[in-house]
Scaffold this active site. Structure first.
Site, mmCIF file in Angstrom:
data_model
loop_
_atom_site.group_PDB
_atom_site.id
_atom_site.type_symbol
_atom_site.label_atom_id
_atom_site.label_comp_id
_atom_site.label_asym_id
_atom_site.label_seq_id
_atom_site.Cartn_x
_atom_site.Cartn_y
_atom_site.Cartn_z
ATOM 1 N N LYS A 284 0.831 -1.205 0.000
ATOM 2 C CA LYS A 284 0.000 0.000 0.000
ATOM 3 C C LYS A 284 0.871 1.263 0.000
ATOM 4 C CE LYS A 284 -3.871 0.275 2.713
ATOM 5 N NZ LYS A 284 -5.065 0.726 2.033
ATOM 6 N N ARG B 38 -3.550 2.817 8.806
ATOM 7 C CA ARG B 38 -3.840 1.507 8.183
ATOM 8 C C ARG B 38 -2.587 0.661 8.094
ATOM 9 N NH1 ARG B 38 -8.580 2.414 4.476
ATOM 10 N NH2 ARG B 38 -8.791 4.653 4.331
ATOM 11 N N GLY C 289 -8.337 -7.194 4.604
ATOM 12 C CA GLY C 289 -9.211 -7.300 5.771
ATOM 13 C C GLY C 289 -8.627 -8.050 6.954
ATOM 14 N N MET D 81 -5.858 -7.293 8.836
ATOM 15 C CA MET D 81 -5.294 -6.491 9.921
ATOM 16 C C MET D 81 -6.175 -5.280 10.178
ATOM 17 S SD MET D 81 -1.257 -6.839 9.185
ATOM 18 C CE MET D 81 -1.348 -6.603 7.448
ATOM 19 N N ARG E 60 -3.546 -1.453 -6.351
ATOM 20 C CA ARG E 60 -2.734 -2.666 -6.226
ATOM 21 C C ARG E 60 -3.108 -3.582 -7.377
ATOM 22 N NH1 ARG E 60 -5.867 -4.684 -0.827
ATOM 23 N NH2 ARG E 60 -7.829 -5.116 -1.807
ATOM 24 N N HIS F 89 -16.375 -9.357 0.881
ATOM 25 C CA HIS F 89 -15.363 -10.262 1.427
ATOM 26 C C HIS F 89 -15.467 -11.649 0.795
ATOM 27 C CE1 HIS F 89 -13.811 -13.137 4.419
ATOM 28 N NE2 HIS F 89 -12.841 -12.249 4.517
ATOM 29 N N ARG G 299 3.077 -47.251 -12.032
ATOM 30 C CA ARG G 299 3.207 -48.110 -10.851
ATOM 31 C C ARG G 299 2.485 -49.414 -11.164
ATOM 32 N NH1 ARG G 299 2.236 -42.756 -8.050
ATOM 33 N NH2 ARG G 299 3.781 -42.557 -6.404
ATOM 34 N N ARG H 52 7.770 -49.100 -13.734
ATOM 35 C CA ARG H 52 8.473 -49.511 -12.529
ATOM 36 C C ARG H 52 8.081 -50.928 -12.141
ATOM 37 N NH1 ARG H 52 7.240 -46.395 -7.088
ATOM 38 N NH2 ARG H 52 5.338 -47.640 -7.191
ATOM 39 N N GLU I 204 15.559 -43.492 -4.092
ATOM 40 C CA GLU I 204 14.579 -43.251 -3.033
ATOM 41 C C GLU I 204 15.188 -43.384 -1.643
ATOM 42 O OE1 GLU I 204 10.515 -45.007 -4.267
ATOM 43 O OE2 GLU I 204 12.029 -46.414 -4.950
ATOM 44 N N SER J 226 15.368 -41.796 -11.507
ATOM 45 C CA SER J 226 14.156 -41.041 -11.224
ATOM 46 C C SER J 226 14.069 -40.912 -9.714
ATOM 47 C CB SER J 226 12.935 -41.763 -11.788
ATOM 48 O OG SER J 226 11.792 -41.005 -11.512
ATOM 49 N N GLY K 255 12.513 -40.720 -6.451
ATOM 50 C CA GLY K 255 11.224 -40.998 -5.812
ATOM 51 C C GLY K 255 11.218 -40.211 -4.516
ATOM 52 N N THR K 256 10.814 -38.967 -4.639
ATOM 53 C CA THR K 256 10.981 -38.073 -3.480
ATOM 54 C C THR K 256 9.950 -38.314 -2.381
ATOM 55 O OG1 THR K 256 9.873 -36.453 -4.865
ATOM 56 C CG2 THR K 256 12.263 -36.204 -4.571
ATOM 57 N N ASN K 257 8.951 -39.168 -2.646
ATOM 58 C CA ASN K 257 8.060 -39.530 -1.535
ATOM 59 C C ASN K 257 8.855 -40.378 -0.551
ATOM 60 O OD1 ASN K 257 6.029 -38.367 -3.080
ATOM 61 N ND2 ASN K 257 5.366 -40.330 -3.928
ATOM 62 N N ASP K 258 9.481 -41.427 -1.076
ATOM 63 C CA ASP K 258 10.281 -42.282 -0.204
ATOM 64 C C ASP K 258 11.556 -41.574 0.246
ATOM 65 O OD1 ASP K 258 9.092 -44.799 0.431
ATOM 66 O OD2 ASP K 258 9.050 -45.191 -1.720
ATOM 67 N N CYS L 165 9.750 -38.275 -9.730
ATOM 68 C CA CYS L 165 8.386 -38.778 -9.913
ATOM 69 C C CYS L 165 7.606 -38.841 -8.610
ATOM 70 C CB CYS L 165 8.404 -40.133 -10.612
ATOM 71 S SG CYS L 165 9.216 -41.405 -9.641
ATOM 72 N N TYR M 102 13.515 -33.801 -16.353
ATOM 73 C CA TYR M 102 12.051 -33.728 -16.404
ATOM 74 C C TYR M 102 11.450 -33.892 -15.017
ATOM 75 C CZ TYR M 102 11.942 -38.809 -15.877
ATOM 76 O OH TYR M 102 12.089 -40.078 -15.383
#
Ligand code: PEP
Ligand code: MG
Length: 909
Positions: free
Chosen positions: A36, A106, A115, A117, A362, A478, A584, A640, A768, A790, A792-795, A857, A877
């Site tokens: 602001k 303000r 809204g 604050m 804004r 709102h 999978r 896989r 993984e 690849s 396997g970022t979950n594991d 993946c 990728y």
């Protein structure tokens, strides 16, 4: 540009003037002045009519919290000096009895938090100065009305007096005198009410209402700084990923009055339609009102333009008709601001006695549909480049486009109509309370939150609801603003609804709906419909396709899909998948008609028994793969090998076990024994992934055969090359890879010999486990090393953090509350920890195999921040679920553009 986006001013300057004969700030100082403050400075510099004022920096807010809520020494002198400047600019003095300066106080953070604050208006009014205001305006009623509004706001925000106290006094006075509207009250009435207010305040707080304007000012400044930590603001920050450390600036500005009579007004406007993106002035105003009245949704505002008035069938005049000269100035200001900021603006203005004042500009919040249209149009208008257009779209907002709409052929009963406030159709059970909406969502139910109007206290319920319906309020109320930001379908201002919270009912004409009844809302048309109406999936063409084309041109990262079924694969191609990054294979056996063969294999006593069952599975797998290869003709498909713990396929309930035993023709005891044998305390770290195949290589043999035979068949059918990538899960050691690689390669050779076809394939692995990332060099090394990785970022997240994927939820909730991390590491990659393993794995793998293909993946593949990380880490990728593909494509493009340093000119967001 970045070097001007300061967070601290090393000169120690804490107060920045604007429009007071001097303007210190600029549009690109948002970090220091808040959105602001920076934009007020910019408007003043552009020569637009801005009431003079000053901004106390966000650095003061940070100091304030660091010093136990104490304002820094020296601030007082700077503020006094600034107040003098402002006073001189308007011919008044703060606290002066003859010509008092009145100000608004303000908040204004770096990112807009509408809204959330506190705000205080008309500050500087006392029993004495109110007389001067009455004389100067020649309107005693206005002066005392302003004073009582100030007392009310100040007491609520600064003194902590419940606003119900004031509401009771006002309604008692009205009842006693037979008044129904506030406008029925005279100056004398307001004076009586003020006396009653002051008495009540003294009773509540033990002190009289402050008559010292300095005390008023510092009370207000501290309260606004404190409001950064109120519950609403904290929730909003959590939902929008705004860091606590930013703090807020405070803007003190000379008051202008839109409630001085019929030649005064106040309004809000967008320079384009925020719902559709159409290039037209869009907004509302109220004659003889203060700013807060427009957004509060208490009086129904009038449209700004004649065109909008006609379209809405309104009889009350538009601003264009009522005050043509001022409207002309306003239109000119809009054009200047769009040109300067090169973006659609959301503007607040006030007209005092026919004179226009700009209070705020804004970058306007908009639906994704509108964002795409505005970006595409602005490229055509020559305002922005294609790359700017790509940067303008919030990737996660693309989800909004994937909302269903009402099927035009569907039978529907319209029970009410409101405003089409936020697009998309939604159906669910009626709930009237935000907490309840959240609780029901938690139990997996779909709800429509129905309110007379919403307030910032409702945001958690709005977030939980699939749709929002209100009886009161306009397109900038709102409910409308928040729903659009969240991407929730919303219908607001459906005036025919009679909502009774206590009874839990919503009446429309003769019909009564109860809590739990199902309704459908159409946020695109404003219709409220009975029951669940048939919906249709969205079409992704037009501006979406144009902007996505620009995104695809800009990105370097490839985008693949995690898909196991032909339906997902087809959907993925529509959404732009460039191959399958993860199939999978176990998901292909959860189907009722197939699980029996899998169970037979698991229960077999020996290899011969297993092979017999596997022979039944082979044609099923082969036909699945064949279809996937055909759909993805010419594109890579990563398959896989079987990954999950085997017990996932077996029945655990007694009743089910008996049925399965019968079906398999094995004694129940034997089946139970097998279930017990396979039981693990920690299955996620147990007998799964490559460990299964190392024990039972015949499973891999069958899967490899199915893959290669399918490749041969699909290649013949499509005439296009099939490029299977066979992926081994959960390895930690090179030897594990070697054992299974040998089985796969041997099977490929056999299939090639049997069919006479030449097979083109790769063998790679998932990364993984931390050990695999650390030993990546060894895993990729040599001719028989892994040809692709690849992540396997979950594991990998589970194993790097030592935090079970299945049991993390309550721990994560507690950690989020304690701010131990900014976002859920299973949603957005932990860049410092897990991310470092990804970087290490990639570097070490590529050090020995320069052409090593590297992707991701895990679920992170569809998360914009994680996609940005993958770009920076040099991955080839990302792979994610089909519906996240547009998000990933756009995020990948934004990462590439940002990395090139092709940033944007400052916007006013
Ligand atoms: C992973 O671990 O990131 C992965 C994609 O595999 P899954 O989720 O099937 O374990
Ligand atoms: Mg995994």
């Amino acid at each position: 540009m970045a070097n001007r986006s300061q967070t601290a001013d090393h000169s120690g300057k804490r107060v920045y003037l604007f429009g007071a004969g001097r303007t210190d700030g600029t549009a690109d100082m948002k970090n220091l002045l808040g959105g602001k403050g920076a934009n007020l400075a910019e408007m003043a510099s552009l020569g637009l009519p801005v009431p003079p004022g000053f901004t106390i920096t966000t650095a003061v807010s940070t100091d304030y919290y660091r010093n136990g809520k104490r304002l820094p020494d020296g601030l007082k002198a700077e503020v006094e000096d600034a107040l003098d400047h402002v006073g001189k600019a308007v011919g008044a003095r703060f606290g002066d009895r003859a010509a008092p300066l009145l100000v608004s106080v303000r908040s204004g953070a770096r990112a807009s938090m509408p809204g959330m604050m506190d705000t205080i208006l008309n500050l500087g009014l006392t029993d004495e100065t109110v007389k001067a205001l009455a004389a100067k305006s020649d309107n005693a009623r206005f002066a005392y009305d302003s004073y009582r509004r100030f007392i009310q706001m100040y007491s609520d925000v600064v003194l902590g007096v419940d606003h119900g106290v004031f509401e009771d006094i006002l309604s008692n006075h009205k009842n006693l005198n037979g008044f129904s509207l506030d406008t029925d009250l005279s100056a004398d009435d307001w004076q009586d009410i003020i006396a009653a207010y002051k008495k009540a305040i003294e009773q509540e707080t033990g002190k009289p209402f402050p008559q010292d304007t300095q005390e008023q000012l510092w009370g207000a400044i501290s309260a606004v700084f404190s409001s950064w930590q109120n519950d609403r603001a904290k929730t909003y920050r959590r939902l929008h990923g705004i860091p606590d450390s930013w703090g807020t600036a405070v803007n003190v500005q000379a008051m202008v009055f839109g409630n001085l009579g019929d030649s005064s007004a106040t309004g809000v406007a967008f320079t384009r339609n925020p719902s559709t993106g159409t290039r037209e002035i869009y907004g509302e105003f109220l004659v003889n009102a203060q700013g807060e009245d427009v957004v509060a949704g208490i009086r129904t505002p009038q449209p700004l333009t004649e065109a909008a008035r006609k379209e809405a069938g309104e009889t009350a005049p538009s601003l264009e008709a009522l005050m043509p000269k001022t409207f002309g100035e306003l239109k000119q200001a809009f054009a200047n601001l769009e040109k300067r900021y090169r973006d659609m603006q959301d503007i607040e203005f006030t007209i005092q006695d026919g004179k226009l004042w700009m209070l705020q500009t804004r970058s306007g919040k908009r639906t994704t549909k509108a964002a795409l249209k505005i970006a595409a149009d602005m490229v055509k208008e020559g305002l922005i480049s294609e790359e700017d257009a790509v940067l303008r779209i919030e990737p996660s907002g693309l989800d909004q486009l994937l909302h269903p709409s009402i099927d035009p052929q569907a039978e529907k009963t319209v029970v009410a109509r409101g405003l089409p406030a936020s697009p998309g159709a939604a159906a669910g059970e009626i709930v009237f309370d935000a907490d309840e909406a959240e609780a029901m969502r938690g139990r997996g139910r779909e709800v429509i939150l129905v309110r007379v109007e919403t307030s910032p206290e409702d945001i958690h319920g709005m977030h939980a609801a699939t749709g929002i319906l209100t009886a009161r309020g306009g397109m900038t109320s709102h409910a409308a603003v928040v729903a659009r930001g969240m991407g929730r379908p919303c219908v607001c201002g459906a005036g025919a609804l009679r909502i009774d919270y206590a009874a839990g009912t919503m009446r429309v004409g003769a019909e009564t709906f109860k809590k739990g009844d199902i309704i459908t809302i159409d946020g695109g048309t404003g219709e409220v419909l009975k029951g669940r109406v048939k919906m249709r999936q969205p079409e992704l063409s037009g501006d979406f396709a144009t902007v996505m084309q620009w995104a695809d041109r800009a990105r370097r990262l490839g985008v693949r899909v995690n898909a196991d079924t032909p339906r997902e694969a087809r959907q993925a191609r529509e959404f732009g998948a460039e191959g399958i990054g993860l199939c999978r294979t176990e998901h292909m056996f959860f189907d009722e008609s197939r699980i029996l063969a899998m169970r037979e294999m698991i229960c077999a006593d020996d290899e011969a028994g297993r092979r017999k069952a596997l022979a039944k599975m082979l044609p099923m797998q082969r036909s699945d793969f064949e279809e996937l290869f055909e759909i993805m003709a010419g594109l890579p498909v990563t398959i896989r090998l079987l990954d999950p713990p085997l017990h996932e396929f077996l029945p655990h309930e007694d009743k089910e076990a008996a049925a399965v035993a019968k079906e398999l023709n094995v004694p129940l005891e034997k089946l139970r024994g097998r279930v017990a044998e396979l039981h693990e305390f920690n299955p996620m770290l147990g007998f799964r992934g490559c460990r299964l195949a190392i024990r039972y290589p015949e499973i891999t043999e069958m899967q490899a055969r199915a893959i290669f035979e399918a490749a041969v068949n699909a290649g013949k059918k499509t005439g296009k090359p099939v490029m299977p990538e066979v992926m081994i899960p959960l390895i930690a050691y090179r030897t594990e890879f070697d054992i299974l690689r040998e089985v796969i390669a041997r099977t490929a050779e056999a299939v090639a010999k049997e069919t006479g076809a030449k097979l083109n394939y790769q063998i790679g692995t998932m990364i993984e486990l931390p050990r695999a990332a650390l030993r990546a060099r060894e895993i990729a090394e040599g001719e028989t090393g892994a040809e692709f990785f690849s992540f396997g970022t979950n594991d990998l997240t589970q194993t790097c953090l030592g935090l079970s994927r299945d049991d993390a939820a309550p721990i994560l909730a507690n950690y989020a509350e304690r701010a131990i991390f900014d976002s859920d590491p299973f949603v957005s990659i932990d860049q410092e920890g897990v991310g470092e393993l990804v970087r290490i794995g990639t570097e070490r793998g590529r050090a020995v195999r320069a052409d090593l293909k590297v992707g991701i993946c895990g679920e992170h593949g569809g998360d914009p921040a994680s996609v940005n990380f993958c770009h920076d880490a040099g991955l080839d990728y990302v792979s994610c679920s089909a519906f996240r593909l547009p998000v990933a494509r756009l995020a990948a493009a934004q990462a590439a553009i940002k990395a090139k340093g092709a940033g944007e000119a400052p916007t006013s967001s």
